[in-house]
Design a protein around this motif. Structure first.
Motif, PDB file in Angstrom:
ATOM      1  N   GLN A 133      75.474  43.397  51.287  1.00 36.64           N
ATOM      2  CA  GLN A 133      74.705  44.188  50.152  1.00 36.64           C
ATOM      3  C   GLN A 133      75.250  45.618  50.282  1.00 36.64           C
ATOM      4  O   GLN A 133      75.106  46.095  49.220  1.00 36.64           O
ATOM      5  CB  GLN A 133      73.115  44.131  50.637  1.00 36.64           C
ATOM      6  N   GLN A 134      75.653  46.138  51.385  1.00 37.39           N
ATOM      7  CA  GLN A 134      76.059  47.562  51.917  1.00 37.39           C
ATOM      8  C   GLN A 134      77.458  47.593  51.063  1.00 37.39           C
ATOM      9  O   GLN A 134      77.738  48.418  50.267  1.00 37.39           O
ATOM     10  CB  GLN A 134      76.444  47.601  53.258  1.00 37.39           C
ATOM     11  N   GLN A 135      78.386  46.526  51.063  1.00 35.70           N
ATOM     12  CA  GLN A 135      79.542  46.609  50.418  1.00 35.70           C
ATOM     13  C   GLN A 135      79.356  46.639  48.744  1.00 35.70           C
ATOM     14  O   GLN A 135      79.951  47.325  47.898  1.00 35.70           O
ATOM     15  CB  GLN A 135      80.365  45.189  50.594  1.00 35.70           C
ATOM     16  N   LYS A 136      78.498  45.740  48.251  1.00 32.51           N
ATOM     17  CA  LYS A 136      78.004  45.939  46.923  1.00 32.51           C
ATOM     18  C   LYS A 136      77.399  47.317  46.533  1.00 32.51           C
ATOM     19  O   LYS A 136      77.901  47.772  45.409  1.00 32.51           O
ATOM     20  CB  LYS A 136      77.173  45.020  46.464  1.00 32.51           C
ATOM     21  N   ALA A 137      76.823  47.976  47.474  1.00 36.70           N
ATOM     22  CA  ALA A 137      76.243  49.239  46.959  1.00 36.70           C
ATOM     23  C   ALA A 137      77.296  50.415  46.913  1.00 36.70           C
ATOM     24  O   ALA A 137      77.106  51.053  46.205  1.00 36.70           O
ATOM     25  CB  ALA A 137      75.074  49.703  48.130  1.00 36.70           C
ATOM     26  N   GLU A 138      78.223  50.148  47.765  1.00 37.35           N
ATOM     27  CA  GLU A 138      79.379  51.157  47.877  1.00 37.35           C
ATOM     28  C   GLU A 138      80.433  50.777  46.548  1.00 37.35           C
ATOM     29  O   GLU A 138      80.790  51.826  46.087  1.00 37.35           O
ATOM     30  CB  GLU A 138      80.426  50.944  49.317  1.00 37.35           C
ATOM     31  N   GLU A 139      80.644  49.638  46.128  1.00 36.23           N
ATOM     32  CA  GLU A 139      81.274  49.434  44.975  1.00 36.23           C
ATOM     33  C   GLU A 139      80.567  50.027  43.830  1.00 36.23           C
ATOM     34  O   GLU A 139      81.154  50.502  42.868  1.00 36.23           O
ATOM     35  CB  GLU A 139      81.499  47.791  44.743  1.00 36.23           C
ATOM     36  N   THR A 140      79.256  49.713  43.819  1.00 41.40           N
ATOM     37  CA  THR A 140      78.587  50.173  42.676  1.00 41.40           C
ATOM     38  C   THR A 140      78.672  51.753  42.523  1.00 41.40           C
ATOM     39  O   THR A 140      78.894  52.351  41.630  1.00 41.40           O
ATOM     40  CB  THR A 140      76.836  50.083  42.916  1.00 41.40           C
ATOM     41  N   GLU A 141      78.480  52.374  43.805  1.00 39.10           N
ATOM     42  CA  GLU A 141      78.674  53.923  43.887  1.00 39.10           C
ATOM     43  C   GLU A 141      79.981  54.212  43.505  1.00 39.10           C
ATOM     44  O   GLU A 141      80.072  55.377  42.533  1.00 39.10           O
ATOM     45  CB  GLU A 141      78.358  54.404  45.391  1.00 39.10           C
ATOM     46  N   LEU A 142      81.088  53.772  43.844  1.00 38.26           N
ATOM     47  CA  LEU A 142      82.253  53.989  43.249  1.00 38.26           C
ATOM     48  C   LEU A 142      82.736  53.852  41.751  1.00 38.26           C
ATOM     49  O   LEU A 142      83.194  54.648  41.179  1.00 38.26           O
ATOM     50  CB  LEU A 142      83.454  52.996  44.041  1.00 38.26           C
ATOM     51  N   LYS A 155      80.140  54.045  39.640  1.00 38.71           N
ATOM     52  CA  LYS A 155      79.532  55.110  38.987  1.00 38.71           C
ATOM     53  C   LYS A 155      80.275  56.453  38.990  1.00 38.71           C
ATOM     54  O   LYS A 155      80.377  57.065  38.066  1.00 38.71           O
ATOM     55  CB  LYS A 155      78.211  55.373  39.693  1.00 38.71           C
TER      56      LYS A 155
END
Length: 113
Positions: A2-11, A13
């Motif tokens: 979930q943290q990896q997906k959050a980081e990918e989402t932030e990237l 954005k």
């Protein structure tokens, strides 16, 4: 995971924001370029000599003599050329109806990088 997906989402954005910024910058460049081309067309319609146009271009290049890295220098040259053309005495001495159409071409936005 979930943290990896959050980081990918932030990237994603951040990348989207960068693309939007670039789109806006390119839009401003396009507007400035269209203004410059219209001013050149007006000068051509006034039968301005190639020599006079050459002097305007050389004056522009001379005032932008100190090269800056990257795209900033190119935008400065375009903006300076627009200012030189706008200041051209022949365009300022046009009849009022032509001067009005010329003023509507001016873009008050300054291209920044």
């Amino acid at each position: 995971e979930q943290q990896q997906k959050a980081e990918e989402t932030e990237l994603l954005k951040m990348e989207l924001q960068m693309l939007e910024t670039e789109r806006v910058r390119l839009s401003l460049v396009e507007e400035k370029l269209m203004d410059v081309l219209q001013l050149l067309q007006q000068l051509r319609d006034l039968n301005v000599s190639k020599r006079a146009l050459g002097k305007i271009l050389l004056s522009t290049l001379e005032s932008c003599r100190d090269p800056q890295p990257g795209k900033a220098h190119l935008f400065k040259v375009l903006d300076t050329l627009h200012q030189e053309l706008t200041a051209c005495e022949l365009l300022q001495s046009q009849p009022p109806e032509k001067a009005q159409s010329h003023q509507s071409l001016s873009n008050p936005l300054v291209i920044s990088c």
